[in-house]
Design a protein around this motif. Structure first.
Motif, mmCIF file in Angstrom:
data_model
loop_
_atom_site.group_PDB
_atom_site.id
_atom_site.type_symbol
_atom_site.label_atom_id
_atom_site.label_comp_id
_atom_site.label_asym_id
_atom_site.label_seq_id
_atom_site.Cartn_x
_atom_site.Cartn_y
_atom_site.Cartn_z
ATOM 1 N N ASP A 185 0.967 -1.116 0.044
ATOM 2 C CA ASP A 185 0.005 0.023 -0.012
ATOM 3 C C ASP A 185 0.892 1.230 0.043
ATOM 4 O O ASP A 185 2.001 1.358 0.676
ATOM 5 C CB ASP A 185 -0.828 -0.031 1.127
ATOM 6 C CG ASP A 185 -2.101 1.258 1.016
ATOM 7 O OD1 ASP A 185 -2.472 1.582 -0.052
ATOM 8 O OD2 ASP A 185 -2.437 1.799 2.321
ATOM 9 N N ILE A 186 0.411 2.145 -0.865
ATOM 10 C CA ILE A 186 0.998 3.353 -0.862
ATOM 11 C C ILE A 186 0.222 4.557 -0.804
ATOM 12 O O ILE A 186 -0.822 5.053 -1.476
ATOM 13 C CB ILE A 186 1.919 3.566 -2.158
ATOM 14 C CG1 ILE A 186 2.887 2.388 -2.456
ATOM 15 C CG2 ILE A 186 2.731 4.885 -2.244
ATOM 16 C CD1 ILE A 186 3.565 2.442 -4.037
ATOM 17 N N ARG A 187 0.447 5.301 0.505
ATOM 18 C CA ARG A 187 -0.523 6.768 0.578
ATOM 19 C C ARG A 187 0.724 7.794 0.557
ATOM 20 O O ARG A 187 1.647 7.928 1.039
ATOM 21 C CB ARG A 187 -0.973 6.688 1.789
ATOM 22 C CG ARG A 187 -1.940 5.792 1.822
ATOM 23 C CD ARG A 187 -2.573 5.151 3.515
ATOM 24 N NE ARG A 187 -1.404 4.413 3.966
ATOM 25 C CZ ARG A 187 -1.179 3.949 5.305
ATOM 26 N NH1 ARG A 187 -2.213 4.491 6.237
ATOM 27 N NH2 ARG A 187 -0.329 3.416 5.499
ATOM 28 N N THR A 235 3.213 14.204 5.056
ATOM 29 C CA THR A 235 4.460 13.339 4.678
ATOM 30 C C THR A 235 4.340 13.052 3.166
ATOM 31 O O THR A 235 3.252 12.381 2.787
ATOM 32 C CB THR A 235 4.739 12.388 5.596
ATOM 33 O OG1 THR A 235 4.872 12.934 6.763
ATOM 34 C CG2 THR A 235 5.907 11.182 5.290
ATOM 35 N N ASP A 236 5.359 12.847 2.463
ATOM 36 C CA ASP A 236 5.018 12.751 0.956
ATOM 37 C C ASP A 236 4.686 11.107 0.890
ATOM 38 O O ASP A 236 3.742 10.731 -0.130
ATOM 39 C CB ASP A 236 6.434 12.786 0.184
ATOM 40 C CG ASP A 236 7.126 14.224 0.274
ATOM 41 O OD1 ASP A 236 6.145 15.167 -0.039
ATOM 42 O OD2 ASP A 236 8.225 14.414 0.422
ATOM 43 N N PHE A 237 5.423 10.050 1.529
ATOM 44 C CA PHE A 237 4.845 8.733 1.337
ATOM 45 C C PHE A 237 4.938 8.200 2.625
ATOM 46 O O PHE A 237 5.706 8.106 3.625
ATOM 47 C CB PHE A 237 5.935 8.141 0.471
ATOM 48 C CG PHE A 237 5.963 8.402 -0.915
ATOM 49 C CD1 PHE A 237 4.873 7.974 -1.873
ATOM 50 C CD2 PHE A 237 6.874 9.437 -1.295
ATOM 51 C CE1 PHE A 237 4.929 8.672 -3.234
ATOM 52 C CE2 PHE A 237 7.126 9.845 -2.551
ATOM 53 C CZ PHE A 237 6.127 9.534 -3.573
ATOM 54 N N VAL A 238 3.608 7.517 2.765
ATOM 55 C CA VAL A 238 3.502 6.516 4.044
ATOM 56 C C VAL A 238 3.216 5.142 3.330
ATOM 57 O O VAL A 238 2.255 4.917 2.567
ATOM 58 C CB VAL A 238 2.412 6.925 5.061
ATOM 59 C CG1 VAL A 238 2.109 5.643 5.904
ATOM 60 C CG2 VAL A 238 2.748 8.295 5.675
ATOM 61 N N ARG A 255 4.763 7.722 17.209
ATOM 62 C CA ARG A 255 4.054 6.652 16.439
ATOM 63 C C ARG A 255 4.822 5.324 16.298
ATOM 64 O O ARG A 255 4.094 4.416 15.977
ATOM 65 C CB ARG A 255 3.199 7.208 15.326
ATOM 66 C CG ARG A 255 2.000 8.126 15.698
ATOM 67 C CD ARG A 255 1.615 8.974 14.685
ATOM 68 N NE ARG A 255 0.498 9.723 15.140
ATOM 69 C CZ ARG A 255 0.749 10.965 15.717
ATOM 70 N NH1 ARG A 255 1.985 11.453 16.198
ATOM 71 N NH2 ARG A 255 -0.212 11.863 16.240
ATOM 72 N N GLY A 256 6.025 5.352 16.417
ATOM 73 C CA GLY A 256 6.920 4.174 16.168
ATOM 74 C C GLY A 256 6.869 3.804 14.815
ATOM 75 O O GLY A 256 7.253 2.604 14.457
ATOM 76 N N VAL A 257 6.784 4.866 14.040
ATOM 77 C CA VAL A 257 6.960 4.701 12.567
ATOM 78 C C VAL A 257 8.350 5.076 12.064
ATOM 79 O O VAL A 257 8.695 6.282 12.329
ATOM 80 C CB VAL A 257 5.797 5.319 11.789
ATOM 81 C CG1 VAL A 257 6.064 5.176 10.190
ATOM 82 C CG2 VAL A 257 4.357 4.704 12.212
ATOM 83 N N ASP A 258 9.189 4.028 11.025
ATOM 84 C CA ASP A 258 10.386 4.752 10.616
ATOM 85 C C ASP A 258 10.051 5.627 9.768
ATOM 86 O O ASP A 258 9.430 5.609 8.868
ATOM 87 C CB ASP A 258 10.987 3.492 9.955
ATOM 88 C CG ASP A 258 12.318 3.808 9.402
ATOM 89 O OD1 ASP A 258 13.251 3.990 10.278
ATOM 90 O OD2 ASP A 258 12.387 3.710 8.114
ATOM 91 N N TRP A 259 10.995 6.997 10.138
ATOM 92 C CA TRP A 259 10.833 8.084 8.994
ATOM 93 C C TRP A 259 12.336 8.317 8.700
ATOM 94 O O TRP A 259 13.353 8.350 9.194
ATOM 95 C CB TRP A 259 10.426 9.311 9.687
ATOM 96 C CG TRP A 259 10.231 10.606 9.014
ATOM 97 C CD1 TRP A 259 9.430 10.936 8.081
ATOM 98 C CD2 TRP A 259 11.404 11.513 8.924
ATOM 99 N NE1 TRP A 259 9.663 12.288 7.591
ATOM 100 C CE2 TRP A 259 11.062 12.475 7.787
ATOM 101 C CE3 TRP A 259 12.874 11.297 9.317
ATOM 102 C CZ2 TRP A 259 11.918 13.503 7.430
ATOM 103 C CZ3 TRP A 259 13.502 12.537 9.071
ATOM 104 C CH2 TRP A 259 13.221 13.406 8.039
ATOM 105 N N LYS A 260 12.398 8.471 7.300
ATOM 106 C CA LYS A 260 13.701 8.976 6.732
ATOM 107 C C LYS A 260 13.398 9.871 5.535
ATOM 108 O O LYS A 260 12.522 10.169 5.078
ATOM 109 C CB LYS A 260 14.208 7.560 5.848
ATOM 110 C CG LYS A 260 15.081 6.739 7.080
ATOM 111 C CD LYS A 260 15.958 5.793 6.490
ATOM 112 C CE LYS A 260 16.600 5.039 7.488
ATOM 113 N NZ LYS A 260 15.638 3.930 8.529
#
Length: 223
Positions: free
Chosen positions: A18-20, A56-59, A105-110
């Motif tokens: 999935d891409i948002r 954010t550009d992509f989740v 939120r415990g989500v990896d961000w780069k």
């Protein structure tokens, strides 16, 4: 262009489910709270006092080899947006807010720049992506099987990709543009596997092809 290249790279990955895009950082109050605690001015819509909805550009949702599903967040920027200038401090402040939001939120961000992607692979995928969908008459299973077989018969030794596809189109009595469309379609859908680290152009050498036991053709593909 950079965001599109990254999107196409995600689309091609078999792990991505999935891409948002432009995912809003909601609730806004939580990001405002981060800004207050860090002494950062929260952005407003120009000429108003209305809080800006940061995105954010992509989740992206991915499935790992063991079947577990996880998310990661990625912000895409050109490297020249991060060079020292009078806007860099503000850019870094916004990135700090964005990163903190996802960390909570415990989500990896780069942060992704053009240096994070191979130019050759990205260019190849953008070209192949144009063949993801093809005309109904080219979706015929028998035609696609004949196309794969014709490539095997034609061979690729000392040929350009254009020469290979022209030979295939002649053997199938199909217009050359149809052969190009089928090639792009079958590579995009991984019926034909090619080494994406080499340029895929009409004038480039045709990819080395091996006949697999199931009758399909497989070219060496970058991991």
């Amino acid at each position: 262009d950079l965001e599109y290249r990254y999107l196409v790279t995600l689309e091609f990955s078999e792990r991505v489910i999935d891409i948002r895009e432009q995912f809003p950082l909601h609730p806004v109050a939580s990001v405002q709270d981060i800004a207050r605690r860090r002494g950062i001015r929260y952005p407003l819509y120009a000429g108003t006092t209305v809080p800006f909805v940061m995105t954010t550009d992509f989740v992206v949702t991915v499935r790992s080899d063991d079947g577990t599903v996880s998310e990661f967040a990625r912000t895409v920027k050109y490297a020249d947006e991060l060079v020292p200038n009078n806007r860099l401090v503000r850019t870094l402040e916004k990135l700090e807010l964005e990163k903190a939001f996802w960390v909570q939120r415990g989500v990896d961000w780069k942060l992704v720049t053009e240096a994070s992607m191979s130019d050759v692979i990205a260019s190849n995928l953008v070209w192949l992506r144009g063949g993801a969908e093809i005309a109904r008459e080219l979706q015929d299973d028998a035609l696609q099987a004949s196309f794969v077989g014709a490539i095997a018969d034609a061979g690729t030794h000392d040929r350009t990709l254009s020469s290979l596809l022209r030979t295939v189109s002649y053997r199938l009595r199909r217009p050359y543009p149809d052969a190009v469309r089928l090639f792009r379609h079958l590579v995009w859908h991984k019926v034909l596997l090619v080494d994406l680290e080499r340029p895929i152009k009409a004038t480039s050498p045709a990819p080395r092809i091996q006949t697999a036991s199931d009758g399909l053709l497989h070219c060496k593909r970058a991991a």
